[in-house]
Design a protein around this motif. Structure first.
Motif, PDB file in Angstrom:
ATOM      1  N   THR A   1      37.720  33.251  40.492  1.00 11.35           N
ATOM      2  CA  THR A   1      38.929  34.080  40.512  1.00 11.35           C
ATOM      3  C   THR A   1      38.531  35.525  40.765  1.00 11.35           C
ATOM      4  N   PHE A   2      39.084  36.121  41.825  1.00 13.94           N
ATOM      5  CA  PHE A   2      38.792  37.514  42.177  1.00 13.94           C
ATOM      6  C   PHE A   2      39.979  38.391  41.786  1.00 13.94           C
ATOM      7  N   ILE A   3      39.693  39.494  41.104  1.00 16.93           N
ATOM      8  CA  ILE A   3      40.716  40.514  40.819  1.00 16.93           C
ATOM      9  C   ILE A   3      40.201  41.822  41.391  1.00 16.93           C
ATOM     10  N   TYR A   4      40.932  42.366  42.341  1.00 18.32           N
ATOM     11  CA  TYR A   4      40.432  43.432  43.209  1.00 18.32           C
ATOM     12  C   TYR A   4      41.369  44.634  43.149  1.00 18.32           C
ATOM     13  N   VAL A   5      40.840  45.783  42.741  1.00 16.82           N
ATOM     14  CA  VAL A   5      41.648  47.010  42.666  1.00 16.82           C
ATOM     15  C   VAL A   5      41.477  47.818  43.945  1.00 16.82           C
ATOM     16  N   THR A   6      42.584  48.252  44.536  1.00 16.18           N
ATOM     17  CA  THR A   6      42.529  49.081  45.734  1.00 16.18           C
ATOM     18  C   THR A   6      43.820  49.876  45.869  1.00 16.18           C
TER      19      THR A   6
END
Length: 534
Positions: free
Chosen positions: A313-318
């Motif tokens: 599971t990837f959680i990516y802030v941008t």
């Protein structure tokens, strides 16, 4: 894993709400991007899930395990949540090789792991390799220099890459001295017989103790794998490091130092180091912002591939909406600490909940057109006036809710919110940027129409007359700004079409993805088609 669940999660400092009553479910193996402008609360959300920040209130569950609950006093620390971190700063040790940087965190791991007979597994690997001696001999022949001298270092690397073995198993195989110029089939068969006898002896020893070895050479008893609290062995660490390096395509760089690598290669090392412990969740906080445009694109493709291959599971802030659109399976768009929309990328683009979402997502940006009018009860269409006199008809194909206002969130606590939520002030593009943009009240209900640039037809035929204000061709497409009185609309024309500044054109609205918003609340009312009434 059963995913990640956030229930009424709030983070505030006195009266400032960084995150306000956030409810969200992140499915297992999802790629979720936390998107929004600077200071909106996306990094705070990530840090609370990861355990780096403590929420003021709420509940967080990871894989069915409650890691935070303000009511029950549960707050599991970050190092116990089985998660990995990848930040904007790679934080590589400059005095360590790539290999040691990746292995660094693995040496400190001590947890309950399967009991493995490493000697048996090593012997089994050697048997598998020696059963096809001709292939091994080809590797050794390829590692000789022009004088016919064998490079054992090169041969070892080729063996590790070809057979996915550790450097220790490769050294054992090289130590047999069976290949190269002294290759003899009889000697290989004799070594195989010896290894098979050793493996049988090990199995018999376990059997005498009431145990067995499964196909992974884990020790089992009554069909159950025996567990023990231990550290990883050197061979396990070596296999993990090389597997992680292969995953991000830096297998040939393990002996280099960070100063000898490019920015993109350093980023890959940081990713490999994060993937090595096999975390359940991988958190990334703007990891590509230090890279140039071309390298960012390449790394996006790599992250997309990694997500599929690893199943993590990837959680990516941008804050880059292009990254969010291209990478995510779902976008969580936050503004002023409040969740604005949580949907698949194309749903966020085609059916935004409100004016803020519509404006934030999309490049070039959406066109906003103010409209005054009313809905016709006969057929449900809207009769409106735009640009100070042009009459249009908007025909809905699907609507938001009965009143066009999706349910809003309430503050997580009773404290007054200093960063109060206000209706987004949508931009209206005009020739004179200094022109008064005050929102005038009208007798009839007022609306805002949202038109994506690709839904603006620009050519020699159409219902609205305009003038080319600017044209920027890129080869595949041309971004055009059309002037209509004092207003500007942005369109995209695909193909090698050339426009001249000041050229007179006609335009129309195409498709049924035109958006209609309530001007007062900013909420989506409906999607549909729009035509100019002659």
């Amino acid at each position: 894993m059963q995913g990640i669940v956030l229930e009424n999660v709030t983070k505030r400092w006195d009266h400032f709400y960084a995150v306000d009553n956030l409810n969200m479910v992140i499915e297992d193996n999802a790629f979720v991007t936390l998107l929004g402008p600077s200071g909106c609360g996306k990094t705070t959300t990530l840090r609370m899930i990861a355990g780096l920040d403590t929420p003021t209130s709420g509940k967080i569950t990871i894989g069915g395990v409650t890691v935070f609950d303000s009511e029950r006093g549960i707050n599991i620390p970050a190092n116990k949540r089985d998660v990995g971190f990848l930040f904007q700063n790679y934080a590589l040790w400059p005095n360590m090789t790539v290999y040691k940087n990746i292995a660094f965190g693995l040496t400190n791991i001590k947890k309950e792991l399967p009991t493995i007979d490493f000697q048996a597994r090593k012997i089994a690997s050697l048997i598998d390799i020696l059963e096809k001696p001709d292939a091994v001999q080809e590797i050794f022949e390829a590692c000789k220099d022009r004088n016919g001298k064998l490079s054992e270092e090169k041969a070892g690397l080729r063996l590790m890459e070809e057979y996915r073995i550790s450097q220790y198993t490769a050294k054992t195989l090289l130590g047999f001295k069976l290949f190269g110029s002294k290759y003899e089939a009889g000697a290989v068969r004799a070594r195989l017989d010896k290894l098979r006898a050793d493996l049988t002896q090990i199995r018999e020893k376990h059997k005498a103790e009431g145990r067995e070895l499964n196909h992974r050479y884990e020790v089992t008893q009554s069909g159950q794998v025996l567990q023990s609290v231990r550290k990883l062995t050197k061979e396990e660490i070596d296999l993990i490091v090389r597997r992680s390096a292969r995953t991000v395509k830096i297998g040939a760089l393990l002996d280099r130092y960070p100063s000898e690598l490019s920015g993109g290669q350093q980023q890959r090392v940081a990713i490999a180091r994060t993937l090595a412990p096999e975390p359940k969740v991988l958190f990334m906080d703007e990891p590509l912002s230090n890279l140039d445009a071309k390298l960012r694109l390449d790394m996006r493709l790599e992250l997309q591939r990694l997500h599929v291959e690893t199943g993590i599971t990837f959680i990516y802030v941008t804050h880059d909406q292009t990254e969010a659109m291209t990478l995510a399976t779902r976008i969580c768009l936050i503004h002023n600490g409040v969740l604005q929309q949580y949907d698949a990328p194309l749903d966020v683009y085609n059916r935004p909940n409100n004016l803020f979402v519509a404006d934030f997502v999309g490049n070039p940006s959406i066109n906003f057109i103010e409209a005054a009018g009313e809905r016709k009860p006969q057929d449900g269409s809207y009769s409106m006036t735009i640009f100070g006199g042009i009459k249009v008809k908007f025909t809905p194909r699907d609507e938001a809710s009965a009143d066009g206002e999706p349910e809003s969130q309430e503050a997580g606590t009773s404290a007054e919110k200093s960063n109060k939520d206000t209706v987004f002030r949508y931009p209206i593009a005009k020739v004179n940027e200094g022109e008064d943009r005050s929102r005038k009240e009208a007798a009839n209900p007022e609306y805002v129409i949202g038109v994506r640039p690709e839904h603006l037809n620009i050519g020699e035929s159409g219902s609205i007359a305009g003038e080319i204000y600017s044209a920027m061709p890129t080869g595949m497409e041309t971004m055009v700004k059309v002037r209509i009185g004092s207003y500007l609309l942005t369109g995209v024309v695909f193909g090698g079409v050339l426009f001249q500044i000041g050229q007179q054109v006609k335009l129309d609205f195409s498709g049924d993805n035109i958006l209609l918003f309530n001007r007062e609340s900013g909420k989506l009312v409906a999607r549909g088609s729009m035509e100019v009434i002659e």
